[in-house]
Design a protein around this motif. Sequence first.
Motif, PDB file in Angstrom:
ATOM      1  N   PHE A   3      -5.869   6.299  -4.207  1.00 11.06           N
ATOM      2  CA  PHE A   3      -7.059   5.484  -4.485  1.00 11.06           C
ATOM      3  C   PHE A   3      -8.144   6.344  -5.144  1.00 11.06           C
ATOM      4  O   PHE A   3      -8.766   5.937  -6.139  1.00 11.06           O
ATOM      5  CB  PHE A   3      -7.563   4.889  -3.168  1.00 11.06           C
TER       6      PHE A   3
ATOM      7  N   THR B 173      -3.511  -1.217  -1.289  1.00  9.10           N
ATOM      8  CA  THR B 173      -4.483  -1.769  -0.324  1.00  9.10           C
ATOM      9  C   THR B 173      -3.882  -1.819   1.090  1.00  9.10           C
ATOM     10  O   THR B 173      -4.579  -1.571   2.065  1.00  9.10           O
ATOM     11  CB  THR B 173      -4.951  -3.174  -0.748  1.00  9.10           C
ATOM     12  N   ASP B 174      -2.592  -2.107   1.160  1.00  6.98           N
ATOM     13  CA  ASP B 174      -1.945  -2.091   2.476  1.00  6.98           C
ATOM     14  C   ASP B 174      -2.016  -0.693   3.088  1.00  6.98           C
ATOM     15  O   ASP B 174      -2.302  -0.525   4.274  1.00  6.98           O
ATOM     16  CB  ASP B 174      -0.483  -2.530   2.366  1.00  6.98           C
TER      17      ASP B 174
ATOM     18  N   LEU C 100      -4.174   1.621   2.405  1.00 10.90           N
ATOM     19  CA  LEU C 100      -5.559   1.937   2.777  1.00 10.90           C
ATOM     20  C   LEU C 100      -5.927   1.276   4.095  1.00 10.90           C
ATOM     21  O   LEU C 100      -6.617   1.869   4.926  1.00 10.90           O
ATOM     22  CB  LEU C 100      -6.511   1.466   1.673  1.00 10.90           C
ATOM     23  N   GLN C 101      -5.450   0.073   4.285  1.00 12.58           N
ATOM     24  CA  GLN C 101      -5.748  -0.614   5.547  1.00 12.58           C
ATOM     25  C   GLN C 101      -5.139   0.109   6.734  1.00 12.58           C
ATOM     26  O   GLN C 101      -5.680   0.104   7.830  1.00 12.58           O
ATOM     27  CB  GLN C 101      -5.241  -2.055   5.506  1.00 12.58           C
TER      28      GLN C 101
ATOM     29  N   LEU D  90      -8.840  -4.689  -8.472  1.00 16.54           N
ATOM     30  CA  LEU D  90      -9.380  -3.677  -7.561  1.00 16.54           C
ATOM     31  C   LEU D  90     -10.433  -2.819  -8.274  1.00 16.54           C
ATOM     32  O   LEU D  90     -11.451  -2.442  -7.697  1.00 16.54           O
ATOM     33  CB  LEU D  90      -8.237  -2.805  -7.028  1.00 16.54           C
TER      34      LEU D  90
ATOM     35  N   TYR E 176     -11.174  -7.109   0.315  1.00 13.24           N
ATOM     36  CA  TYR E 176     -10.816  -7.248  -1.098  1.00 13.24           C
ATOM     37  C   TYR E 176      -9.868  -8.430  -1.277  1.00 13.24           C
ATOM     38  O   TYR E 176      -8.867  -8.561  -0.572  1.00 13.24           O
ATOM     39  CB  TYR E 176     -10.167  -5.958  -1.599  1.00 13.24           C
TER      40      TYR E 176
ATOM     41  N   THR F 287      -0.942  -2.592  -6.527  1.00 18.75           N
ATOM     42  CA  THR F 287      -2.263  -2.762  -5.891  1.00 18.75           C
ATOM     43  C   THR F 287      -2.104  -3.190  -4.442  1.00 18.75           C
ATOM     44  O   THR F 287      -2.791  -2.681  -3.543  1.00 18.75           O
ATOM     45  CB  THR F 287      -3.097  -3.811  -6.656  1.00 18.75           C
ATOM     46  N   GLN F 288      -1.183  -4.122  -4.222  1.00 20.06           N
ATOM     47  CA  GLN F 288      -0.949  -4.600  -2.855  1.00 20.06           C
ATOM     48  C   GLN F 288      -0.484  -3.453  -1.962  1.00 20.06           C
ATOM     49  O   GLN F 288      -0.936  -3.299  -0.825  1.00 20.06           O
ATOM     50  CB  GLN F 288       0.105  -5.720  -2.885  1.00 20.06           C
TER      51      GLN F 288
ATOM     52  N   ILE G  26     -11.782  -2.432   2.730  1.00 22.05           N
ATOM     53  CA  ILE G  26     -10.658  -2.834   1.872  1.00 22.05           C
ATOM     54  C   ILE G  26     -10.059  -4.174   2.315  1.00 22.05           C
ATOM     55  O   ILE G  26      -9.508  -4.918   1.502  1.00 22.05           O
ATOM     56  CB  ILE G  26      -9.574  -1.712   1.855  1.00 22.05           C
ATOM     57  N   GLN G  27     -10.185  -4.485   3.593  1.00 23.41           N
ATOM     58  CA  GLN G  27      -9.619  -5.755   4.052  1.00 23.41           C
ATOM     59  C   GLN G  27     -10.356  -6.956   3.469  1.00 23.41           C
ATOM     60  O   GLN G  27      -9.865  -8.070   3.517  1.00 23.41           O
ATOM     61  CB  GLN G  27      -9.597  -5.822   5.586  1.00 23.41           C
TER      62      GLN G  27
ATOM     63  N   MET H  69     -13.029   1.840   0.885  1.00 22.65           N
ATOM     64  CA  MET H  69     -11.905   2.059   1.805  1.00 22.65           C
ATOM     65  C   MET H  69     -12.178   1.431   3.172  1.00 22.65           C
ATOM     66  O   MET H  69     -11.282   0.905   3.815  1.00 22.65           O
ATOM     67  CB  MET H  69     -11.628   3.557   1.948  1.00 22.65           C
TER      68      MET H  69
END
Lengths: 192, 475
Positions: free
Chosen positions: A29, A15-16, A18-19, A76, A69, A11-12, A66-67, A63
């Motif tokens: 995603f 999300t990274d 996506l950022q 997520l 989250y 997940t990390q 996402i930051q 998206m």
Amino acid sequence: MSKKTETARDTQRLTDGLQRGEADAQEEFLRQYAPHAFRLIVQITANTQDAEELTQDTLLRAMQQIQRYDPQQASLETWVKHIAYRLTLNHLRKRPAPLLTLDSDNELFTEAEEEALQRAFAEADDERTELLQQALDDLPPDELTLINLFYYEDLPLAEIAFITEAPPGTVATRLHRIRKKLYHLILKQQQQ
Amino acid sequence: MNPTANNTPESWRQSDAALRRALQQRNEGLPSLPAGFNERMKERMAAEKATAAGTSAPQKRRLWPWWSAAAAVAAIAAMLLWPRTNEVENALAEISFQQDVAHTQHRRGETEAASHFNGGSPATTEDRVPLGTRQQNLSAVTTAHVPLTDSVLTVETTAANEGTTASNEGTTDDNEVTIVPSDKQPAAVTSGKQSHPVSIPSQPRPTAQPATHSPRLLALSLHTSNLGFGSNGGGNQVLANYRNEDYLWAHDEIGVDSRDKNAYHTNNYYFLAANGFTYSNYVSVNSTSQNFANNAVTIDESHHDLPFTLGLSVNVPLSERWSLESGVTFTSLRSTFDYGNEQSYSHKRQRINYLGVPLLAQYSFISSRAVRLYALAGLQVDFPLSIKQEWQQFTNGRLTKEETTSPFSLVPVQFSPIAGLGAQLNVTRHLSVFCQPSVQWYVPASDPVGGSGLQTWRTEHELAFSIPFGLRWTF
């Protein structure tokens, strides 16, 4: 490495990515979370076209935000469902709500015996199931969502609370009230 | 509800088999994610990216509010600590000093002129001597020729230390106040014209100060939006919104007298518009066919109190007309919400506190001893301080549940451009009252978590008119 830790790392990583706006992360995603979001939305809207558009809105919003989250607060998937829930309810507020065919006299909301409720919902025969399905159609979107999240998605109260932005105690109270409402609805249908 | 071992949500999950089966069957009939969804999604993403070209990436957007805040804080710090030893400061000090001298001269000149007038002596113009030549000796002899009809006073000064020359506005036709150094007095006196030197006492000359200055203006302002209203409180937009949502809107009623949807709708709209009021109560009827017969009413009410704001601001002049104002404000936004229906509903009280940092440029277009009129424009950034939501669950009018939550992460940073006009009435030399009718646009925040934006007075009144007022103390 435990499965939980592995999932958290995945997940990390996601999300990274996506950022950073990575295309691979976005694709992953969509692949993972679009079905979850769509399923929740279509359960509320019962309209494929609306559900697809709202799913797109949900994923785009997720998206973009996402930051925000926080993995400490929710998974997520739960976070995405929370966005889907809010967008869908906002969308439905812009349209006429479905006709509620309940009488709202005092009898409807008097304290029903829990045992009677349990008996009514425990007997899963075809007739009872059909009556309940009709009753479900009469619920407003937020109540229908709550029932779905609890009975169909089998989510813990804490996650439902996160998705619906209400304290867990309030979620429990609302569930109790919806059960009573369904109970009286099927009683009424049986009388008819 | 009195949960027992057999009456808890988890027990319901286990026992309510019929409900689970009904939901399962119902949901099995629903469609799954349509084929080609991902491709359409990517197309939309590309389209949105193209539309948003030039805007910052999500990660950057996360940071820019904090950069803005840092800039605002830095601006305030600069105002407070800015040393006034620069040329502009010295020139301003010099002009101020010379004006004081000139006023003294003017007063004495009037006396002189009066005696001239009485004696029939005509007023004449005297040679002008730059003040920079008499830095050490301001016990100058002044030759002033000011007829009684004189209206404009001219003083030409030279900032001695820096050699900067500044002149105030306007000259008279043939009458000037001239400041003559004592060593040049004889020349002035013996110019052949009838002149009447007037001696003025020595005054200490202001010198450039080290970086110890405090801001020139310190304004303590107590201001609130109570005299204002939001644009959404009246106007076509409101009506459009109501119609779009197709809800019945009523004020403090629950549909009983609201059979005529359109009439009530319109009445309520005008009520809001006429009063500029912020009460946005409404009752939504779950039917466009007005199914009041079975009283199928759902309560969905919200009420937002007018915001209360308390502020402390600092105003620093940049030039004769321009100044910069900043400070801190405290704002409290209170709302109440009711969800549910007549028999069972949730009542929620919400309070959000903000700390605001405004940064405003002011332009004074009229500035006299008694009054200052100015225009202002700038930006305010409000940072969330706290949020408190108190929930109460009522069933048949009886309180059955109480809870308090504090979802701080949901409260966004609020940005709001401001423009307005201000009037300042000087009561004493230091104390003044001011009033600043302003328009403020509360920029809608991108919802912090999806569509879960909190509802506040500001979200319901994005464009708001307010009349901040207060006291200002000038140092």
